[in-house]
Motif scaffolding. Structure first.
Motif, PDB file in Angstrom:
ATOM      1  N   VAL A 331       0.919  -1.035  -0.088  1.00 52.18           N
ATOM      2  CA  VAL A 331      -0.041  -0.115   0.000  1.00 52.18           C
ATOM      3  C   VAL A 331       0.724   1.329  -0.137  1.00 52.18           C
ATOM      4  N   GLY A 332       2.075   1.246   0.714  1.00 49.32           N
ATOM      5  CA  GLY A 332       2.842   2.341   0.643  1.00 49.32           C
ATOM      6  C   GLY A 332       3.606   2.642  -0.755  1.00 49.32           C
ATOM      7  N   SER A 333       3.867   1.345  -1.361  1.00 54.81           N
ATOM      8  CA  SER A 333       4.386   1.874  -2.688  1.00 54.81           C
ATOM      9  C   SER A 333       3.415   2.146  -3.704  1.00 54.81           C
ATOM     10  N   PHE A 334       2.240   1.801  -3.308  1.00 57.30           N
ATOM     11  CA  PHE A 334       1.040   2.156  -4.378  1.00 57.30           C
ATOM     12  C   PHE A 334       0.875   3.631  -4.375  1.00 57.30           C
ATOM     13  N   LEU A 335       0.788   3.907  -3.023  1.00 52.78           N
ATOM     14  CA  LEU A 335       0.405   5.457  -2.720  1.00 52.78           C
ATOM     15  C   LEU A 335       1.744   6.170  -3.535  1.00 52.78           C
ATOM     16  N   CYS A 336       2.949   6.024  -3.095  1.00 51.67           N
ATOM     17  CA  CYS A 336       4.058   6.934  -3.663  1.00 51.67           C
ATOM     18  C   CYS A 336       4.133   6.759  -5.365  1.00 51.67           C
ATOM     19  N   LYS A 337       4.193   5.640  -5.500  1.00 48.67           N
ATOM     20  CA  LYS A 337       4.550   5.268  -7.107  1.00 48.67           C
ATOM     21  C   LYS A 337       3.412   5.042  -8.144  1.00 48.67           C
ATOM     22  N   HIS A 338       2.214   4.536  -7.624  1.00 54.04           N
ATOM     23  CA  HIS A 338       1.018   4.547  -8.820  1.00 54.04           C
ATOM     24  C   HIS A 338       0.406   5.874  -8.639  1.00 54.04           C
ATOM     25  N   LEU A 339       0.310   6.315  -7.508  1.00 56.47           N
ATOM     26  CA  LEU A 339      -0.463   7.744  -7.292  1.00 56.47           C
ATOM     27  C   LEU A 339       0.103   8.911  -7.435  1.00 56.47           C
ATOM     28  N   LEU A 340       1.830   8.654  -7.054  1.00 56.77           N
ATOM     29  CA  LEU A 340       2.515   9.853  -7.171  1.00 56.77           C
ATOM     30  C   LEU A 340       1.946  10.887  -5.993  1.00 56.77           C
ATOM     31  N   ILE A 341       1.641  10.278  -4.818  1.00 51.22           N
ATOM     32  CA  ILE A 341       1.393  11.043  -3.545  1.00 51.22           C
ATOM     33  C   ILE A 341       2.479  11.023  -2.504  1.00 51.22           C
ATOM     34  N   ASP A 342       2.945  12.101  -2.156  1.00 47.13           N
ATOM     35  CA  ASP A 342       4.111  12.380  -1.130  1.00 47.13           C
ATOM     36  C   ASP A 342       4.053  11.256   0.033  1.00 47.13           C
ATOM     37  N   TRP A 343       5.209  10.354   0.162  1.00 50.80           N
ATOM     38  CA  TRP A 343       5.177   9.573   1.379  1.00 50.80           C
ATOM     39  C   TRP A 343       4.788  10.246   2.516  1.00 50.80           C
ATOM     40  N   ARG A 344       4.979  11.484   2.849  1.00 49.44           N
ATOM     41  CA  ARG A 344       4.566  12.359   4.037  1.00 49.44           C
ATOM     42  C   ARG A 344       3.179  12.113   4.289  1.00 49.44           C
ATOM     43  N   TRP A 345       2.526  12.038   3.480  1.00 52.94           N
ATOM     44  CA  TRP A 345       1.022  12.164   3.527  1.00 52.94           C
ATOM     45  C   TRP A 345       0.419  10.557   4.044  1.00 52.94           C
ATOM     46  N   GLY A 346       1.290   9.403   3.537  1.00 52.05           N
ATOM     47  CA  GLY A 346       0.916   8.206   4.070  1.00 52.05           C
ATOM     48  C   GLY A 346       1.585   7.862   5.570  1.00 52.05           C
ATOM     49  N   GLU A 347       2.654   8.474   5.647  1.00 49.15           N
ATOM     50  CA  GLU A 347       3.224   8.451   6.925  1.00 49.15           C
ATOM     51  C   GLU A 347       2.421   8.827   8.029  1.00 49.15           C
ATOM     52  N   ALA A 348       1.804  10.210   7.871  1.00 45.85           N
ATOM     53  CA  ALA A 348       0.910  10.917   8.595  1.00 45.85           C
ATOM     54  C   ALA A 348      -0.418  10.094   8.773  1.00 45.85           C
ATOM     55  N   TYR A 349      -0.972   9.312   7.745  1.00 46.31           N
ATOM     56  CA  TYR A 349      -2.225   8.557   7.889  1.00 46.31           C
ATOM     57  C   TYR A 349      -1.903   7.546   8.703  1.00 46.31           C
ATOM     58  N   PHE A 350      -0.954   6.619   8.809  1.00 50.28           N
ATOM     59  CA  PHE A 350      -0.288   5.716   9.375  1.00 50.28           C
ATOM     60  C   PHE A 350      -0.261   6.294  10.942  1.00 50.28           C
ATOM     61  N   ALA A 351       0.550   7.284  11.071  1.00 52.75           N
ATOM     62  CA  ALA A 351       0.581   7.735  12.530  1.00 52.75           C
ATOM     63  C   ALA A 351      -0.771   7.938  13.137  1.00 52.75           C
ATOM     64  N   GLU A 352      -1.652   8.220  12.573  1.00 52.42           N
ATOM     65  CA  GLU A 352      -3.039   8.239  13.231  1.00 52.42           C
ATOM     66  C   GLU A 352      -3.591   7.086  13.365  1.00 52.42           C
ATOM     67  N   LYS A 353      -3.383   6.069  12.345  1.00 47.85           N
ATOM     68  CA  LYS A 353      -4.235   4.912  12.702  1.00 47.85           C
ATOM     69  C   LYS A 353      -3.680   3.682  13.154  1.00 47.85           C
ATOM     70  N   LEU A 354      -2.308   3.669  13.081  1.00 48.07           N
ATOM     71  CA  LEU A 354      -1.566   2.371  13.650  1.00 48.07           C
ATOM     72  C   LEU A 354      -1.380   2.191  14.920  1.00 48.07           C
ATOM     73  N   HIS A 355      -1.878   0.997  15.534  1.00 44.51           N
ATOM     74  CA  HIS A 355      -1.712   0.660  17.068  1.00 44.51           C
ATOM     75  C   HIS A 355      -0.280   0.800  17.302  1.00 44.51           C
ATOM     76  N   ASP A 356       0.538   0.308  16.587  1.00 47.60           N
ATOM     77  CA  ASP A 356       1.942   0.241  16.616  1.00 47.60           C
ATOM     78  C   ASP A 356       2.930   1.185  16.350  1.00 47.60           C
ATOM     79  N   TYR A 357       2.219   2.484  15.854  1.00 46.29           N
ATOM     80  CA  TYR A 357       2.875   3.384  15.377  1.00 46.29           C
ATOM     81  C   TYR A 357       4.092   3.813  16.196  1.00 46.29           C
TER      82      TYR A 357
END
Length: 434
Positions: A331-357
């Motif tokens: 899912v990380g690769s898909f966001l950055c490479k398929h959609l060309l969305i900044d990794w920082r957006w994904g990192e922030a979303y995981f920070a909000e959602k992941l219990h093991d962040y």
């Protein structure tokens, strides 16, 4: 005259056993008052039903019950900015020393420096210890003193150094008699700190001999769900990393052991290079012209990209606060490479959602998939989200569990065509890097 006491400040070490700083405090010459501060600086950024806050609160209540029932003691709970709490405590108590364990994230380092400075002004010692890792900071570095930026040589030296180590336990559970007897200590409810019990809950960890022995064979298949669920417990210190390493060694499983070493690799990277929390380790990657399409980001967040394995991972994350590690990479690769969305957006979303962040691992792994970090996947390595199903979920068991609509007409069409996205990504990266 008030009796002089020591404090132990629980942070990322929420356990009574094998706790280095707690043990050192309890071995001292003064009775010990344990405290925990619900840090307003951190909490104000979180939703009111954050599962991690519920987990911390429940863990503390369990610890308090043990101390009350078995040791006639307790843990004092506070809510606010740590520096303000300590200003109050200094007025209420004759404090000799404050003990804690090291914390390595940039915010924690700044907080601890401010606390150390304040306590020093009041002639109070602030002693901190290594507890949440085996090796920290610059303990595993190259011969010239520079940090490793590639995992494999770091891991090899980590193991070689570990074999020479006399790994001492810190049996804090054996000296709890040195705690201050129960006095009228401040307590808090979840609502007192602005939170409510989360519908999500953090799973107990499973580290059985069988899980460790079969780890290499099963860990890449998300439907098997055979991961240890150790992440949140290492993050909040409800388990001793020393005991987990000892278990891995006892079962002679190098792969399980190496996953624990990855965690420390990323922690030392963040410690040496704190700017990587929001800047690419390789600066030229910050020249990439991300598309950052907000509608496509929303579809990714909601698990509606039209790629079933990507969507399964995101829906699992949203519903449970957990995502299987193999799927995290996809899912990380898909966001950055398929959609060309900044990794920082994904990192922030995981920070909000992941219990093991954990900031170090989250930033490290996101920069890995984006190609911009240390020891990163080359930018031209682009996971095919369809062939990944054949490799890791060929019976579709994981997909069926989390994307029940994937064979229905209502399921979205792919958000982007793979071959087109791959070529667009390569062109965009080349333009930035050349």
């Amino acid at each position: 005259m008030k009796k002089s006491i020591n404090f132990f400040w629980f942070r990322r070490d929420l356990r009574l056993d094998d706790n280095v700083g707690f043990y050192e405090a309890l071995k001292g010459n003064h009775p010990v008052l344990p405290i925990f501060i619900f840090d307003a600086e951190i909490l104000e950024k979180l939703p009111e039903d954050d599962a991690r806050v519920s987990f911390i609160y429940k863990t503390l209540q369990d610890m308090r019950t043990t101390l009350q029932e078995q040791h006639n003691s307790n843990i004092a709970l506070f809510h606010g900015k740590p520096i303000d709490i300590f200003k109050d405590l200094v007025n209420k108590y004759d404090i000799n020393t404050v003990y804690a364990n090291h914390d390595y994230e940039p915010y924690a380092k700044e907080r601890d420096e401010a606390i150390h400075s304040f306590l020093s002004e009041n002639t109070i010692e602030f002693k901190t210890f290594k507890d949440q890792v085996i090796f920290e900071k610059d303990e595993i570095v190259k011969n010239d003193g520079n940090p490793y930026m590639v995992y494999t040589p770091y891991m090899k030296l980590w193991k070689a150094t570990f074999r020479t180590l006399d790994l001492k336990s810190s049996p804090s559970e054996t000296v709890l008699k040195h705690l201050i007897p129960t006095i009228d200590l401040p307590s808090l409810s979840l609502s007192d700190i602005g939170f409510k019990t989360s519908a999500q809950h953090i799973e107990p960890y499973t580290v059985t001999p069988v899980l460790i022995q079969e780890y290499e064979a099963t860990r890449n298949f998300p439907a098997k769900d055979s991961t240890s669920r150790l992440g949140p417990h290492l993050r909040f210190g409800t388990v001793s990393v020393r005991k987990m390493v000892e278990k891995a060694i006892a079962e002679k499983n190098e792969i399980f052991w190496q996953e624990l070493i990855w965690r420390e690799f990323f922690m030392q990277i963040l410690w040496h290079f704190p700017h990587t929390k929001d800047e690419s380790f390789k600066p030229k990657y910050d020249r990439i012209e991300w598309r950052n399409n907000e509608d496509e980001f929303k579809a990714w967040c909601e698990g509606k990209t039209g790629y079933p394995l990507v969507d399964a991972g995101m829906r699992q994350l949203n519903e449970t606060g957990f995502m299987h590690n193999r799927v995290r990479m996809l899912v990380g690769s898909f966001l950055c490479k398929h959609l060309l969305i900044d990794w920082r957006w994904g990192e922030a979303y995981f920070a909000e959602k992941l219990h093991d962040y954990d900031m170090a691992s989250n930033v490290g792994n996101w920069q890995w998939v984006a190609g911009c970090g240390v020891d990163a996947a080359p930018y031209f390595r682009i996971f095919n989200p369809t062939t990944q199903i054949q490799k890791f979920d060929k019976d579709l068991n994981y997909i069926k569990k989390w994307v029940s609509d994937f064979q229905e007409l209502t399921y979205p069409q792919p958000i982007v065509e793979h071959k087109f996205a791959r070529e667009r990504c390569l062109e965009t990266y080349k333009a930035a890097l050349n």
